[in-house]
Design an enzyme around this catalytic site. Sequence first.
Site, PDB file in Angstrom:
ATOM      1  N   ASP A  28      38.575   9.009 121.479  1.00  0.00           N
ATOM      2  CA  ASP A  28      39.598   9.813 122.175  1.00  0.00           C
ATOM      3  C   ASP A  28      40.305   8.919 123.186  1.00  0.00           C
ATOM      4  O   ASP A  28      39.802   7.851 123.550  1.00  0.00           O
ATOM      5  CB  ASP A  28      38.970  11.017 122.892  1.00  0.00           C
ATOM      6  CG  ASP A  28      40.035  11.949 123.491  1.00  0.00           C
ATOM      7  OD1 ASP A  28      41.109  12.115 122.875  1.00  0.00           O
ATOM      8  OD2 ASP A  28      39.805  12.515 124.578  1.00  0.00           O
ATOM      9  N   SER A  29      41.470   9.398 123.654  1.00  0.00           N
ATOM     10  CA  SER A  29      42.184   8.661 124.702  1.00  0.00           C
ATOM     11  C   SER A  29      41.390   8.684 126.009  1.00  0.00           C
ATOM     12  O   SER A  29      41.579   7.828 126.855  1.00  0.00           O
ATOM     13  CB  SER A  29      43.546   9.311 124.946  1.00  0.00           C
ATOM     14  OG  SER A  29      43.358  10.641 125.402  1.00  0.00           O
TER      15      SER A  29
ATOM     16  N   CYS B 150      40.413  13.732 118.849  1.00  0.00           N
ATOM     17  CA  CYS B 150      41.682  13.756 119.571  1.00  0.00           C
ATOM     18  C   CYS B 150      42.731  14.297 118.595  1.00  0.00           C
ATOM     19  O   CYS B 150      42.903  13.731 117.503  1.00  0.00           O
ATOM     20  CB  CYS B 150      42.014  12.323 119.980  1.00  0.00           C
ATOM     21  SG  CYS B 150      43.652  12.097 120.698  1.00  0.00           S
TER      22      CYS B 150
ATOM     23  N   GLU C 115      41.976  14.644 133.197  1.00  0.00           N
ATOM     24  CA  GLU C 115      41.462  13.267 133.177  1.00  0.00           C
ATOM     25  C   GLU C 115      41.107  12.810 134.608  1.00  0.00           C
ATOM     26  O   GLU C 115      40.152  12.070 134.806  1.00  0.00           O
ATOM     27  CB  GLU C 115      42.541  12.386 132.535  1.00  0.00           C
ATOM     28  CG  GLU C 115      42.145  11.069 131.963  1.00  0.00           C
ATOM     29  CD  GLU C 115      41.015  11.070 130.949  1.00  0.00           C
ATOM     30  OE1 GLU C 115      40.195  10.145 131.093  1.00  0.00           O
ATOM     31  OE2 GLU C 115      40.903  11.924 130.047  1.00  0.00           O
TER      32      GLU C 115
ATOM     33  N   CYS D 143      44.076  20.457 121.846  1.00  0.00           N
ATOM     34  CA  CYS D 143      43.886  19.171 122.518  1.00  0.00           C
ATOM     35  C   CYS D 143      42.456  19.213 123.021  1.00  0.00           C
ATOM     36  O   CYS D 143      42.046  20.196 123.666  1.00  0.00           O
ATOM     37  CB  CYS D 143      44.862  19.030 123.682  1.00  0.00           C
ATOM     38  SG  CYS D 143      44.479  17.630 124.774  1.00  0.00           S
TER      39      CYS D 143
ATOM     40  N   HIS E  13      40.934  17.794 125.323  1.00  0.00           N
ATOM     41  CA  HIS E  13      40.781  17.915 126.786  1.00  0.00           C
ATOM     42  C   HIS E  13      40.736  19.389 127.204  1.00  0.00           C
ATOM     43  O   HIS E  13      40.006  19.763 128.119  1.00  0.00           O
ATOM     44  CB  HIS E  13      41.941  17.224 127.511  1.00  0.00           C
ATOM     45  CG  HIS E  13      41.797  15.735 127.618  1.00  0.00           C
ATOM     46  ND1 HIS E  13      41.998  14.892 126.563  1.00  0.00           N
ATOM     47  CD2 HIS E  13      41.477  14.945 128.674  1.00  0.00           C
ATOM     48  CE1 HIS E  13      41.810  13.642 126.959  1.00  0.00           C
ATOM     49  NE2 HIS E  13      41.501  13.643 128.245  1.00  0.00           N
TER      50      HIS E  13
END
Length: 243
Positions: free
Chosen positions: A6-7, A69, A151, A185, A187
């Site tokens: 994932d980012s 992701c 994040e 997403c 997140h």
Amino acid sequence: MIGFFDSGIGGLSILREATCRLPQYSYLYFADQARAPYGNQSADEIYQFTEEGVNRLFQEGCELVILACNTASAVALRRLQQEFLPQRFPDRRVLGIVQPTVEELLKYTKSRVVGLLATSATVRSGMYEEKLGNSVLLLTQACPLLVPIIESGSHENNEFREAARGYIQELLAKDDRIDTVILGCTHYGLVADVFRELVPPSIYVLSQGELVISSLFQYLKRHEELEKRLKKEGRVLMITTGK
Ligand code: DGL
């Protein structure tokens, strides 16, 4: 090992399900936090970053990588499977999370009118619409402010709640028949409770963790050769390009 890419920290919402439901395997999680968020970057950059991350996971010994992701799955998966794998790692596999989400979706929606909250790049890719075909009418809403807040760990602030509320209102105003909202997403899956509080109770909020792991389980049952090569040591390791 099974690699998770994932980012940033979003893919942990998928890894958490994996370690609960399939604890016997060993997992290596890669977060490209130095370059997150991906959702506001170009398709070429997202592809490049994803290829580098997957390459690193393969170099570290992963047999299989899950793109945990949506942005990478929507923008980079096809090219990875069609070009990168055959040329560089023909015996390894990369799986995404858009397909398993779409496959499960019809179990949840009755109206067949569904909302998608996701990054700008995922929305722009049109991948959810492409996979769904005519089976569902999909209304989309990009939420560019949310990943940077999650994040940075400040999602408990009012700023996050207000931004999420605004995006949800915009989405639901697009069609009053929406009966299911996909948190598209990973997140958002980390803070699914906040979305569930903000979305009217009659609308189902679909978070991907469980769907993706059921699909991984089925995949491993169908691919015994690959499954046999996986370590059964129950370890979890993590790499970040950030701090
Ligand atoms: N967690 C990601 C996703 O599912 C990426 C978010 C981002 O980096 O913008 O799309």
